[in-house]
Design a protein around this motif. Structure first.
Motif, PDB file in Angstrom:
ATOM      1  N   THR A  34       7.037  14.822  -4.000  1.00  0.00           N
ATOM      2  CA  THR A  34       6.350  15.111  -2.541  1.00  0.00           C
ATOM      3  C   THR A  34       5.019  14.910  -2.386  1.00  0.00           C
ATOM      4  O   THR A  34       4.548  14.385  -1.530  1.00  0.00           O
ATOM      5  CB  THR A  34       7.005  16.710  -2.306  1.00  0.00           C
ATOM      6  OG1 THR A  34       8.117  16.927  -2.763  1.00  0.00           O
ATOM      7  CG2 THR A  34       6.384  17.178  -1.062  1.00  0.00           C
ATOM      8  N   LYS A  36       3.363  12.772  -4.133  1.00  0.00           N
ATOM      9  CA  LYS A  36       3.078  11.010  -4.034  1.00  0.00           C
ATOM     10  C   LYS A  36       3.497  10.714  -2.693  1.00  0.00           C
ATOM     11  O   LYS A  36       2.526   9.586  -2.110  1.00  0.00           O
ATOM     12  CB  LYS A  36       3.973  10.437  -5.065  1.00  0.00           C
ATOM     13  CG  LYS A  36       3.438  10.705  -6.629  1.00  0.00           C
ATOM     14  CD  LYS A  36       4.409   9.988  -7.384  1.00  0.00           C
ATOM     15  CE  LYS A  36       3.866  10.222  -8.903  1.00  0.00           C
ATOM     16  NZ  LYS A  36       4.909  10.039  -9.955  1.00  0.00           N
ATOM     17  N   ALA A  37       4.281  11.311  -1.959  1.00  0.00           N
ATOM     18  CA  ALA A  37       4.891  10.880  -0.589  1.00  0.00           C
ATOM     19  C   ALA A  37       3.935  10.935   0.259  1.00  0.00           C
ATOM     20  O   ALA A  37       3.456  10.284   1.197  1.00  0.00           O
ATOM     21  CB  ALA A  37       6.207  11.433  -0.183  1.00  0.00           C
ATOM     22  N   ILE A  38       3.243  12.302   0.100  1.00  0.00           N
ATOM     23  CA  ILE A  38       1.990  12.930   1.297  1.00  0.00           C
ATOM     24  C   ILE A  38       0.983  12.046   0.807  1.00  0.00           C
ATOM     25  O   ILE A  38       0.187  11.568   2.145  1.00  0.00           O
ATOM     26  CB  ILE A  38       1.783  14.252   0.785  1.00  0.00           C
ATOM     27  CG1 ILE A  38       2.939  15.287   1.165  1.00  0.00           C
ATOM     28  CG2 ILE A  38       0.683  14.754   1.481  1.00  0.00           C
ATOM     29  CD1 ILE A  38       2.842  16.628   0.866  1.00  0.00           C
ATOM     30  N   ARG A  40       0.852   8.733  -0.067  1.00  0.00           N
ATOM     31  CA  ARG A  40       1.140   7.509   0.462  1.00  0.00           C
ATOM     32  C   ARG A  40       1.178   7.385   1.973  1.00  0.00           C
ATOM     33  O   ARG A  40       0.476   6.750   2.538  1.00  0.00           O
ATOM     34  CB  ARG A  40       2.766   7.201   0.138  1.00  0.00           C
ATOM     35  CG  ARG A  40       2.498   6.283  -1.171  1.00  0.00           C
ATOM     36  CD  ARG A  40       4.020   5.771  -1.496  1.00  0.00           C
ATOM     37  NE  ARG A  40       5.085   6.528  -1.388  1.00  0.00           N
ATOM     38  CZ  ARG A  40       5.654   7.330  -2.289  1.00  0.00           C
ATOM     39  NH1 ARG A  40       5.331   7.129  -3.399  1.00  0.00           N
ATOM     40  NH2 ARG A  40       6.774   7.943  -2.121  1.00  0.00           N
ATOM     41  N   GLY A  41       1.442   8.593   2.667  1.00  0.00           N
ATOM     42  CA  GLY A  41       1.390   8.873   3.970  1.00  0.00           C
ATOM     43  C   GLY A  41       0.065   8.770   4.505  1.00  0.00           C
ATOM     44  O   GLY A  41      -0.255   8.311   5.393  1.00  0.00           O
ATOM     45  N   MET A  42      -0.702   9.643   3.741  1.00  0.00           N
ATOM     46  CA  MET A  42      -2.284   9.714   4.085  1.00  0.00           C
ATOM     47  C   MET A  42      -2.811   8.371   3.982  1.00  0.00           C
ATOM     48  O   MET A  42      -3.741   7.865   4.998  1.00  0.00           O
ATOM     49  CB  MET A  42      -2.907  10.689   3.258  1.00  0.00           C
ATOM     50  CG  MET A  42      -2.608  12.054   3.356  1.00  0.00           C
ATOM     51  SD  MET A  42      -3.119  13.388   2.544  1.00  0.00           S
ATOM     52  CE  MET A  42      -5.040  13.266   2.820  1.00  0.00           C
ATOM     53  N   GLU A  44      -1.577   5.408   4.505  1.00  0.00           N
ATOM     54  CA  GLU A  44      -0.887   4.618   5.446  1.00  0.00           C
ATOM     55  C   GLU A  44      -1.622   4.790   6.726  1.00  0.00           C
ATOM     56  O   GLU A  44      -2.039   3.805   7.578  1.00  0.00           O
ATOM     57  CB  GLU A  44       0.508   4.831   5.664  1.00  0.00           C
ATOM     58  CG  GLU A  44       1.316   3.942   4.515  1.00  0.00           C
ATOM     59  CD  GLU A  44       2.699   4.207   4.563  1.00  0.00           C
ATOM     60  OE1 GLU A  44       3.277   4.970   5.434  1.00  0.00           O
ATOM     61  OE2 GLU A  44       3.655   3.863   3.632  1.00  0.00           O
ATOM     62  N   GLN A  45      -1.936   6.267   6.823  1.00  0.00           N
ATOM     63  CA  GLN A  45      -2.594   6.680   8.270  1.00  0.00           C
ATOM     64  C   GLN A  45      -4.256   6.014   8.182  1.00  0.00           C
ATOM     65  O   GLN A  45      -4.532   5.716   9.377  1.00  0.00           O
ATOM     66  CB  GLN A  45      -2.619   8.153   8.412  1.00  0.00           C
ATOM     67  CG  GLN A  45      -1.243   8.698   8.815  1.00  0.00           C
ATOM     68  CD  GLN A  45      -1.402  10.221   8.812  1.00  0.00           C
ATOM     69  OE1 GLN A  45      -2.192  10.853   8.417  1.00  0.00           O
ATOM     70  NE2 GLN A  45      -0.209  10.770   9.581  1.00  0.00           N
TER      71      GLN A  45
END
Length: 52
Positions: A34, A36-38, A40-42, A44-45
């Motif tokens: 979780t 790591k996914a957060i 990655r999302g940050m 990408e933003q």
């Protein structure tokens, strides 16, 4: 003087415990899927904002 020493002896373990728990939680979040996914999302933003 005795009151001050007993106060420090009472508070010091809680301060140490705070830092140990904080480090453990940070390490746990950083190593979890979780976290790591957060992250990655940050990233990408941020990349999407830079492209604009």
């Amino acid at each position: 003087m005795g009151f001050l020493l007993s106060f420090i002896a009472f508070i010091l373990p809680f301060i140490i415990l705070f830092f140990v728990v904080a480090a453990g939680v940070k390490r746990g979040i950083d190593s979890s899927e979780t976290g790591k996914a957060i992250l990655r999302g940050m990233v990408e933003q941020e990349n999407a904002k830079k492209k604009k």
